[in-house]
Write a protein that holds these residues in place. Sequence first.
Motif, PDB file in Angstrom:
ATOM      1  N   SER A  25       0.833  -1.202   0.000  1.00  0.00           N
ATOM      2  CA  SER A  25       0.000   0.000   0.000  1.00  0.00           C
ATOM      3  C   SER A  25       0.865   1.249   0.000  1.00  0.00           C
ATOM      4  N   SER A  26       0.273   2.331  -0.461  1.00  0.00           N
ATOM      5  CA  SER A  26       0.915   3.644  -0.403  1.00  0.00           C
ATOM      6  C   SER A  26      -0.186   4.689  -0.272  1.00  0.00           C
ATOM      7  N   LYS A  27       0.185   5.867   0.187  1.00  0.00           N
ATOM      8  CA  LYS A  27      -0.752   6.990   0.287  1.00  0.00           C
ATOM      9  C   LYS A  27      -0.124   8.181  -0.437  1.00  0.00           C
ATOM     10  N   PRO A  28      -0.181   8.162  -1.772  1.00  0.00           N
ATOM     11  CA  PRO A  28       0.500   9.201  -2.539  1.00  0.00           C
ATOM     12  C   PRO A  28      -0.007  10.610  -2.268  1.00  0.00           C
ATOM     13  N   ASP A  29      -1.284  10.743  -1.926  1.00  0.00           N
ATOM     14  CA  ASP A  29      -1.815  12.078  -1.631  1.00  0.00           C
ATOM     15  C   ASP A  29      -1.913  12.329  -0.126  1.00  0.00           C
ATOM     16  N   GLY A  30      -1.454  11.356   0.659  1.00  0.00           N
ATOM     17  CA  GLY A  30      -1.495  11.492   2.108  1.00  0.00           C
ATOM     18  C   GLY A  30      -2.811  11.095   2.736  1.00  0.00           C
ATOM     19  N   ASN A  31      -3.840  10.856   1.933  1.00  0.00           N
ATOM     20  CA  ASN A  31      -5.168  10.547   2.471  1.00  0.00           C
ATOM     21  C   ASN A  31      -5.714   9.195   2.030  1.00  0.00           C
ATOM     22  N   HIS A  32      -5.656   8.907   0.754  1.00  0.00           N
ATOM     23  CA  HIS A  32      -6.265   7.695   0.207  1.00  0.00           C
ATOM     24  C   HIS A  32      -5.224   6.600   0.016  1.00  0.00           C
ATOM     25  N   THR A  33      -5.603   5.396   0.377  1.00  0.00           N
ATOM     26  CA  THR A  33      -4.695   4.257   0.256  1.00  0.00           C
ATOM     27  C   THR A  33      -4.812   3.638  -1.125  1.00  0.00           C
ATOM     28  N   ASN A  34      -3.696   3.460  -1.776  1.00  0.00           N
ATOM     29  CA  ASN A  34      -3.618   2.730  -3.038  1.00  0.00           C
ATOM     30  C   ASN A  34      -2.904   1.411  -2.772  1.00  0.00           C
ATOM     31  N   TRP A  35      -3.430   0.345  -3.330  1.00  0.00           N
ATOM     32  CA  TRP A  35      -2.791  -0.963  -3.226  1.00  0.00           C
ATOM     33  C   TRP A  35      -2.347  -1.386  -4.606  1.00  0.00           C
ATOM     34  N   SER A  36      -1.183  -2.007  -4.706  1.00  0.00           N
ATOM     35  CA  SER A  36      -0.740  -2.574  -5.976  1.00  0.00           C
ATOM     36  C   SER A  36       0.131  -3.786  -5.682  1.00  0.00           C
ATOM     37  N   GLY A  37       0.179  -4.672  -6.654  1.00  0.00           N
ATOM     38  CA  GLY A  37       0.979  -5.873  -6.483  1.00  0.00           C
ATOM     39  C   GLY A  37       0.576  -6.930  -7.480  1.00  0.00           C
ATOM     40  N   THR A  38       0.644  -8.182  -7.028  1.00  0.00           N
ATOM     41  CA  THR A  38       0.363  -9.284  -7.938  1.00  0.00           C
ATOM     42  C   THR A  38      -0.693 -10.231  -7.385  1.00  0.00           C
ATOM     43  N   LEU A  39      -1.361 -10.869  -8.313  1.00  0.00           N
ATOM     44  CA  LEU A  39      -2.376 -11.888  -8.059  1.00  0.00           C
ATOM     45  C   LEU A  39      -1.919 -13.111  -8.848  1.00  0.00           C
ATOM     46  N   THR A  40      -1.727 -14.235  -8.178  1.00  0.00           N
ATOM     47  CA  THR A  40      -1.252 -15.446  -8.854  1.00  0.00           C
ATOM     48  C   THR A  40      -2.420 -16.417  -8.988  1.00  0.00           C
ATOM     49  N   ILE A  41      -2.680 -16.832 -10.226  1.00  0.00           N
ATOM     50  CA  ILE A  41      -3.832 -17.685 -10.562  1.00  0.00           C
ATOM     51  C   ILE A  41      -3.335 -18.965 -11.207  1.00  0.00           C
ATOM     52  N   ASP A  42      -3.874 -20.097 -10.746  1.00  0.00           N
ATOM     53  CA  ASP A  42      -3.533 -21.356 -11.419  1.00  0.00           C
ATOM     54  C   ASP A  42      -4.773 -22.074 -11.932  1.00  0.00           C
ATOM     55  N   ASP A  43      -5.912 -21.419 -11.891  1.00  0.00           N
ATOM     56  CA  ASP A  43      -7.173 -21.996 -12.340  1.00  0.00           C
ATOM     57  C   ASP A  43      -7.593 -21.324 -13.653  1.00  0.00           C
ATOM     58  N   ALA A  44      -7.699 -22.099 -14.727  1.00  0.00           N
ATOM     59  CA  ALA A  44      -8.026 -21.550 -16.046  1.00  0.00           C
ATOM     60  C   ALA A  44      -9.403 -20.894 -16.065  1.00  0.00           C
ATOM     61  N   GLU A  45     -10.376 -21.432 -15.333  1.00  0.00           N
ATOM     62  CA  GLU A  45     -11.716 -20.839 -15.315  1.00  0.00           C
ATOM     63  C   GLU A  45     -11.707 -19.461 -14.652  1.00  0.00           C
ATOM     64  N   VAL A  46     -10.952 -19.318 -13.573  1.00  0.00           N
ATOM     65  CA  VAL A  46     -10.820 -18.011 -12.915  1.00  0.00           C
ATOM     66  C   VAL A  46     -10.125 -17.041 -13.860  1.00  0.00           C
ATOM     67  N   TRP A  47      -9.082 -17.505 -14.534  1.00  0.00           N
ATOM     68  CA  TRP A  47      -8.386 -16.650 -15.487  1.00  0.00           C
ATOM     69  C   TRP A  47      -9.349 -16.160 -16.565  1.00  0.00           C
ATOM     70  N   LYS A  48     -10.181 -17.058 -17.103  1.00  0.00           N
ATOM     71  CA  LYS A  48     -11.144 -16.672 -18.142  1.00  0.00           C
ATOM     72  C   LYS A  48     -12.088 -15.585 -17.642  1.00  0.00           C
ATOM     73  N   ALA A  49     -12.569 -15.730 -16.412  1.00  0.00           N
ATOM     74  CA  ALA A  49     -13.487 -14.726 -15.854  1.00  0.00           C
ATOM     75  C   ALA A  49     -12.796 -13.373 -15.710  1.00  0.00           C
ATOM     76  N   ILE A  50     -11.532 -13.375 -15.297  1.00  0.00           N
ATOM     77  CA  ILE A  50     -10.793 -12.124 -15.156  1.00  0.00           C
ATOM     78  C   ILE A  50     -10.445 -11.548 -16.523  1.00  0.00           C
ATOM     79  N   ALA A  51     -10.146 -12.408 -17.485  1.00  0.00           N
ATOM     80  CA  ALA A  51      -9.774 -11.949 -18.826  1.00  0.00           C
ATOM     81  C   ALA A  51     -10.915 -11.204 -19.504  1.00  0.00           C
ATOM     82  N   ASN A  52     -12.150 -11.491 -19.103  1.00  0.00           N
ATOM     83  CA  ASN A  52     -13.314 -10.871 -19.729  1.00  0.00           C
ATOM     84  C   ASN A  52     -13.799  -9.620 -19.015  1.00  0.00           C
ATOM     85  N   THR A  53     -13.030  -9.091 -18.088  1.00  0.00           N
ATOM     86  CA  THR A  53     -13.419  -7.893 -17.358  1.00  0.00           C
ATOM     87  C   THR A  53     -12.174  -7.077 -17.039  1.00  0.00           C
ATOM     88  N   SER A  54     -12.368  -5.817 -16.711  1.00  0.00           N
ATOM     89  CA  SER A  54     -11.218  -4.986 -16.346  1.00  0.00           C
ATOM     90  C   SER A  54     -11.076  -4.870 -14.836  1.00  0.00           C
TER      91      SER A  54
END
Length: 96
Positions: A25-54
């Motif tokens: 996490s970081s608070k670039p503006d000092g107020n709101h928390t931003n999270w960034s990183g990685t999500l590791t997926i090994d299930d093809a069906e979950v990948w398909k669901a994520i691939a079809n959305t932003s």
Amino acid sequence: MNTRKGVATVITEAGEAQVALDLRSSKPDGNHTNWSGTLTIDDAEVWKAIANTSQVRIRTTDGRETEFIVPDGAGFPPAPGQPVVLHIESSDGAEL
């Protein structure tokens, strides 16, 4: 800066599945928390669901949920024994 690493649940229109998270996490503006990183997926069906959305909804083991975007897209589906690692970001101020 906080970190979140471990098992989480990804929630998509295809259902729910366990994934691995590695977030910072970081608070670039000092107020709101931003999270960034990685999500590791090994299930093809979950990948398909994520691939079809932003966006993807993630629930941590303590029950907190927030929306993440997948800015770089979902890439290629996981091959057997080779999980896919996606870059994810959140800027909704959620405390995970």
